[in-house]
Design an enzyme around this catalytic site. Structure first.
Site, PDB file in Angstrom:
ATOM      1  N   ASP A  32      53.801  47.645  53.875  1.00 31.36           N
ATOM      2  CA  ASP A  32      53.564  46.884  55.114  1.00 31.36           C
ATOM      3  C   ASP A  32      54.543  47.348  56.177  1.00 31.36           C
ATOM      4  O   ASP A  32      55.758  47.323  55.971  1.00 31.36           O
ATOM      5  CB  ASP A  32      53.742  45.390  54.806  1.00 31.36           C
ATOM      6  CG  ASP A  32      53.670  44.531  56.056  1.00 31.36           C
ATOM      7  OD1 ASP A  32      53.039  44.979  57.044  1.00 31.36           O
ATOM      8  OD2 ASP A  32      54.229  43.417  56.038  1.00 31.36           O
ATOM      9  N   ASN A  34      54.484  46.194  59.571  1.00 30.69           N
ATOM     10  CA  ASN A  34      54.679  45.310  60.726  1.00 30.69           C
ATOM     11  C   ASN A  34      54.944  43.855  60.346  1.00 30.69           C
ATOM     12  O   ASN A  34      54.747  42.941  61.141  1.00 30.69           O
ATOM     13  CB  ASN A  34      53.475  45.403  61.671  1.00 30.69           C
ATOM     14  CG  ASN A  34      52.192  44.932  60.995  1.00 30.69           C
ATOM     15  OD1 ASN A  34      52.168  44.799  59.763  1.00 30.69           O
ATOM     16  ND2 ASN A  34      51.174  44.665  61.765  1.00 30.69           N
ATOM     17  N   ASP A  36      53.507  41.556  58.358  1.00 30.11           N
ATOM     18  CA  ASP A  36      52.516  40.484  58.212  1.00 30.11           C
ATOM     19  C   ASP A  36      52.126  40.286  56.743  1.00 30.11           C
ATOM     20  O   ASP A  36      51.189  39.561  56.426  1.00 30.11           O
ATOM     21  CB  ASP A  36      51.276  40.744  59.074  1.00 30.11           C
ATOM     22  CG  ASP A  36      50.523  41.990  58.639  1.00 30.11           C
ATOM     23  OD1 ASP A  36      51.007  42.708  57.731  1.00 30.11           O
ATOM     24  OD2 ASP A  36      49.440  42.261  59.198  1.00 30.11           O
ATOM     25  N   ASP A  40      49.441  48.612  55.334  1.00 33.50           N
ATOM     26  CA  ASP A  40      48.658  49.149  56.448  1.00 33.50           C
ATOM     27  C   ASP A  40      48.842  50.661  56.561  1.00 33.50           C
ATOM     28  O   ASP A  40      49.643  51.256  55.844  1.00 33.50           O
ATOM     29  CB  ASP A  40      49.066  48.449  57.756  1.00 33.50           C
ATOM     30  CG  ASP A  40      50.587  48.346  57.875  1.00 33.50           C
ATOM     31  OD1 ASP A  40      51.244  49.397  57.752  1.00 33.50           O
ATOM     32  OD2 ASP A  40      51.098  47.217  58.054  1.00 33.50           O
ATOM     33  N   ASP A 109      36.556  55.906  51.131  1.00 33.07           N
ATOM     34  CA  ASP A 109      35.620  55.127  50.329  1.00 33.07           C
ATOM     35  C   ASP A 109      34.351  54.926  51.149  1.00 33.07           C
ATOM     36  O   ASP A 109      34.418  54.507  52.303  1.00 33.07           O
ATOM     37  CB  ASP A 109      36.263  53.772  50.006  1.00 33.07           C
ATOM     38  CG  ASP A 109      35.975  53.325  48.590  1.00 33.07           C
ATOM     39  OD1 ASP A 109      34.786  53.215  48.250  1.00 33.07           O
ATOM     40  OD2 ASP A 109      36.932  53.078  47.829  1.00 33.07           O
ATOM     41  N   ASP A 211      31.094  54.073  46.526  1.00 31.34           N
ATOM     42  CA  ASP A 211      31.076  52.774  45.878  1.00 31.34           C
ATOM     43  C   ASP A 211      29.681  52.447  45.323  1.00 31.34           C
ATOM     44  O   ASP A 211      28.685  52.567  46.045  1.00 31.34           O
ATOM     45  CB  ASP A 211      31.476  51.725  46.920  1.00 31.34           C
ATOM     46  CG  ASP A 211      31.723  50.365  46.310  1.00 31.34           C
ATOM     47  OD1 ASP A 211      32.662  50.238  45.511  1.00 31.34           O
ATOM     48  OD2 ASP A 211      30.972  49.427  46.630  1.00 31.34           O
ATOM     49  N   GLU A 265      30.772  56.219  41.981  1.00 31.60           N
ATOM     50  CA  GLU A 265      31.148  55.200  41.010  1.00 31.60           C
ATOM     51  C   GLU A 265      29.908  54.920  40.182  1.00 31.60           C
ATOM     52  O   GLU A 265      28.856  54.615  40.738  1.00 31.60           O
ATOM     53  CB  GLU A 265      31.620  53.942  41.737  1.00 31.60           C
ATOM     54  CG  GLU A 265      32.354  52.989  40.817  1.00 31.60           C
ATOM     55  CD  GLU A 265      32.428  51.579  41.371  1.00 31.60           C
ATOM     56  OE1 GLU A 265      33.270  50.814  40.887  1.00 31.60           O
ATOM     57  OE2 GLU A 265      31.646  51.232  42.258  1.00 31.60           O
ATOM     58  N   HIS A 340      41.700  50.016  41.403  1.00 30.93           N
ATOM     59  CA  HIS A 340      41.863  48.688  42.007  1.00 30.93           C
ATOM     60  C   HIS A 340      40.994  47.615  41.354  1.00 30.93           C
ATOM     61  O   HIS A 340      41.069  46.461  41.749  1.00 30.93           O
ATOM     62  CB  HIS A 340      41.533  48.791  43.493  1.00 30.93           C
ATOM     63  CG  HIS A 340      40.099  49.177  43.711  1.00 30.93           C
ATOM     64  ND1 HIS A 340      39.610  50.422  43.379  1.00 30.93           N
ATOM     65  CD2 HIS A 340      39.050  48.464  44.162  1.00 30.93           C
ATOM     66  CE1 HIS A 340      38.317  50.465  43.637  1.00 30.93           C
ATOM     67  NE2 HIS A 340      37.948  49.297  44.117  1.00 30.93           N
ATOM     68  N   ASP A 341      40.127  48.002  40.414  1.00 25.79           N
ATOM     69  CA  ASP A 341      39.279  47.012  39.725  1.00 25.79           C
ATOM     70  C   ASP A 341      39.739  46.775  38.298  1.00 25.79           C
ATOM     71  O   ASP A 341      39.057  46.064  37.546  1.00 25.79           O
ATOM     72  CB  ASP A 341      37.821  47.506  39.656  1.00 25.79           C
ATOM     73  CG  ASP A 341      37.148  47.567  41.011  1.00 25.79           C
ATOM     74  OD1 ASP A 341      37.566  46.816  41.914  1.00 25.79           O
ATOM     75  OD2 ASP A 341      36.206  48.367  41.166  1.00 25.79           O
TER      76      ASP A 341
HETATM   77  O1  TEU Z   1      32.978  47.971  42.084  1.00 21.36           O
HETATM   78  C1  TEU Z   1      31.734  47.896  41.462  1.00 21.36           C
HETATM   79  C2  TEU Z   1      31.701  47.303  40.162  1.00 21.36           C
HETATM   80  O2  TEU Z   1      30.905  47.681  39.340  1.00 21.36           O
HETATM   81  C3  TEU Z   1      32.645  46.184  39.902  1.00 21.36           C
HETATM   82  O3  TEU Z   1      31.928  45.008  40.018  1.00 21.36           O
HETATM   83  C4  TEU Z   1      33.240  46.311  38.569  1.00 21.36           C
HETATM   84  O4  TEU Z   1      32.265  46.260  37.585  1.00 21.36           O
HETATM   85  C5  TEU Z   1      34.185  45.194  38.366  1.00 21.36           C
HETATM   86  O5  TEU Z   1      35.012  45.119  39.466  1.00 21.36           O
HETATM   87  C6  TEU Z   1      35.020  45.401  37.144  1.00 21.36           C
HETATM   88  O6  TEU Z   1      35.866  44.325  36.995  1.00 21.36           O
HETATM   89  C7  TEU Z   1      32.994  48.436  43.396  1.00 21.36           C
HETATM   90  C8  TEU Z   1      34.393  48.381  43.939  1.00 21.36           C
HETATM   91  O7  TEU Z   1      35.214  49.258  43.219  1.00 21.36           O
HETATM   92  C9  TEU Z   1      34.873  46.975  43.917  1.00 21.36           C
HETATM   93  O8  TEU Z   1      36.199  46.868  44.330  1.00 21.36           O
HETATM   94  C10 TEU Z   1      33.975  46.178  44.832  1.00 21.36           C
HETATM   95  O9  TEU Z   1      34.318  44.830  44.756  1.00 21.36           O
HETATM   96  C11 TEU Z   1      32.506  46.344  44.474  1.00 21.36           C
HETATM   97  O10 TEU Z   1      32.141  47.689  44.232  1.00 21.36           O
HETATM   98  C12 TEU Z   1      31.638  45.871  45.617  1.00 21.36           C
HETATM   99  O11 TEU Z   1      31.722  46.742  46.684  1.00 21.36           O
HETATM  100 CA    CA Z   2      50.877  44.999  57.889  1.00 16.78          CA
END
Ligand code: TEU
Ligand code: CA
Length: 576
Positions: A32, A34, A36, A40, A109, A211, A265, A340-341
């Site tokens: 971060d 700034n 908040d 960013d 993305d 995605d 994906e 991130h998932d």
């Molecule tokens: O994720 C798609 C997806 O298949 C997810 O629902 C996944 O199965 C789940 O997160 C597993 O825990 C993509 C992105 O990577 C995710 O961050 C988004 O939320 C999603 O698409 C919708 O755009």
């Molecule tokens: Ca920020």
């Protein structure tokens, strides 16, 4: 220690994106600038020299476009502008230049299965049945009755159809109510997508991670789900009828005109379809992410729960080998342990007990960087960040978790059991802020961070990792260099050894070069807490071996084919 033995052009079909190591940054959680509490673009710019120091080739940035943030940027309301929280277009241009100046490429993305309900297209579309944007989305008029069941990943009511009274019709949303699915069957939609891809490529962006790209094609008659997909709607969503045709069109219209990389994906995508999708002669995508190892360890019937019994190394080896073999002649794969998932790599695939955290994280990098696939690594894993494991719903920020919890509550389900199990597999595990140093909030922000920082940052942080020559961070850099200097680790044939061994993952990589020269590599990974013996001579012929890297300091490596491996020990040998 290593010597570049390969000269250019001795390997057919070389591609920069096959050799690339891709570093994924979740921008909300990196730095971060700034005050908040939200990471960013200027924050990333501040850390460019750190990023460069990793030796990686490509940065993949999660969405930074204008968005109401129902799903942290995966709900885009303007594809050609930057989200206010992230900065400005000038900031973006500076980031792109900063990366390019350092020889690093940028992959963005692309989220085009759906957009935000606040996007102008949807605002128009829902305003009347004869609006020119009406057919940009999937509408089901109420006079046709209740639409056939479709499951939503995020909806509180599980339903992927949402009734909208303005026009007395239902719209489709595989994800949240605020993420209506775009109608790819409409040529105008496809044109819009190709135009926005061009917009970013013309700015100099080097590729896209796409995605849920496998969900774009739908059977718009919306039949009842065929019985073979019962309880497995991801599979149904991923095998749409026009998927390959749309991707070929996208390739022809825009991708083929640029030197870029594309990675889809691919949750739910079947093996054969996967090969078709990346077969270079079919001109679609370069590669994509499969989910088999990521889903293994979650409940089969509900991936929101962990299944801790489901963790055999033999099965993991089978999964990685299967996904290697399919691309042995054509196409190309990816290899990753986190994003991130998902949970943090060391917690999910290694062992985050302080005794084993460093060893097992190094072992996982040894694997990721010696497989025949493009390597994707996730920010923070290089310093050993682990799962935060929230068990209080108030700590969660992820719409997926929050809505699931609310539904359980409404249905009188067991929310306590859910929180306990979910803590292991939740997406927020992978979204806690980067731990830079020991100052307040790990140096991520001066304000209250948007999501809690893992309290272990006093010991686990980039500054400490930098100072300790033996850290995961330094090992990661060494391993990246080893891969870069030895193309056999990228292209060489992969062969699994001793497949039924429950604790050791052993494999070889074998490269024959055009001039007849050959290289054979042996990778040994002990995924257990035991001291184990591996008799390499039972599985592979060679005279002598040269140790190229190891995560232990063991003096006598000349073991004559019988290797004693410590808990979570990883070694790579070059065989002669
Ligand atoms: O994720 C798609 C997806 O298949 C997810 O629902 C996944 O199965 C789940 O997160 C597993 O825990 C993509 C992105 O990577 C995710 O961050 C988004 O939320 C999603 O698409 C919708 O755009
Ligand atoms: Ca920020």
């Amino acid at each position: 220690m290593t010597s570049p033995t390969v000269t250019l052009n001795t390997i057919p079909n070389r591609k920069w994106w096959k050799e690339a190591v891709v570093y994924q940054i979740y921008p909300r959680s990196f730095k971060d600038s700034n005050g908040d509490g939200v990471g960013d673009i200027p924050g990333i710019i501040q850390k460019l020299d750190y990023i460069k120091s990793l030796g990686i080739d490509v940065v993949w940035l999660n969405p930074i476009y204008t968005s109401p943030n129902d799903d942290n940027g995966y709900d885009i309301s303007d594809y050609r502008n930057i989200m206010q929280e992230m900065g400005t277009m000038e900031d973006f241009d500076a980031l792109l230049k900063g990366l390019h100046d350092r020889g690093i490429k940028l992959v963005m993305d692309l989220v085009v299965n759906h957009c935000s309900d606040e996007h102008e297209w949807f605002q128009q579309s829902k305003s009347s049945r004869d609006n020119i944007y009406r057919d940009y989305f999937h509408w089901w008029p109420a006079e046709n009755g209740v639409p056939p069941k479709r499951w939503s990943f995020f909806d509180e009511d599980e339903n992927a159809w949402r009734y909208d009274e303005t026009t007395d019709a239902w719209y489709l949303h595989y994800f949240s109510r605020k993420q209506p699915d775009l109608k790819w069957e409409n040529e105008a939609v496809r044109k819009e997508v190709y135009e926005l891809i061009k917009f970013w490529f013309d700015k100099g962006v080097d590729g896209f991670r796409m995605d849920v790209i496998t969900f774009i094609s739908k059977d718009t008659t919306f039949p009842e789900l065929p019985p073979e997909f019962n309880g497995n709607f991801i599979d149904y969503y991923a095998q749409g009828p026009q998927l390959h045709a749309y991707l070929q069109e996208m390739n022809r219209e825009v991708l083929s005109k640029y030197d870029v990389m594309t990675v889809g994906e691919g949750a739910g995508l079947h093996l054969e379809e996967a090969l078709k999708l990346t077969d270079e002669d079919r001109h679609q995508l370069n590669m994509f992410f499969h989910f088999d190892h990521i889903d293994y360890g979650k409940r089969k019937t509900d991936f929101m729960y962990a299944d801790n019994n489901n963790r055999s190394l033999v099965e993991m080896k089978r999964i990685f080998t299967k996904w290697n073999d399919i691309f042995s002649q054509k196409g190309w794969g990816t290899v990753y342990f986190g994003n991130h998932d998902q949970s943090r790599m060391v917690s999910r695939f290694g062992n985050d007990d302080p005794k084993y955290r460093d060893f097992s994280a190094k072992l996982l990098y040894t694997f990721l960087l010696s497989m025949r696939a493009t390597t994707y690594v996730y920010y923070g894993d290089e310093i050993g960040m682990k799962n935060i494991r929230f068990t209080n719903i108030k700590d969660y920020r992820d719409i997926q978790t929050i809505n699931y919890y609310h539904r359980l509550e409404k249905d009188g389900g067991n929310t306590e059991e859910f929180l306990q199990s979910h803590a292991e597999v939740c997406r927020d595990n992978g979204r806690t802020p980067m731990q830079w140093d020991t100052t307040l909030h790990a140096g991520f922000t001066e304000a209250e961070p948007w999501i809690k920082v893992n309290p272990d940052y006093f010991t686990v942080n980039a500054e400490a990792a930098e100072a300790n020559g033996n850290s995961i961070l330094h090992y990661f850099r060494k391993m990246v260099q080893l891969r870069k200097e030895n193309l056999a680790l990228v292209y060489g044939e992969y062969k699994l050894l001793d497949e039924e061994n429950p604790h050791i993952y052993a494999f070889t990589r074998h490269q024959v070069f055009e001039n007849g020269a050959e290289e054979k590599w042996l990778i040994l990974l002990n995924f257990s807490k035991e001291l184990l013996l591996f008799e390499a001579h039972n599985f592979v012929d060679y005279t002598t071996e040269e140790l190229m890297i190891s995560n232990y300091e063991v003096k006598d490596y000349n073991a004559k084919g019988s290797f004693e491996l410590h808990p979570y020990e990883a070694r790579i040998y070059k065989l002669l």
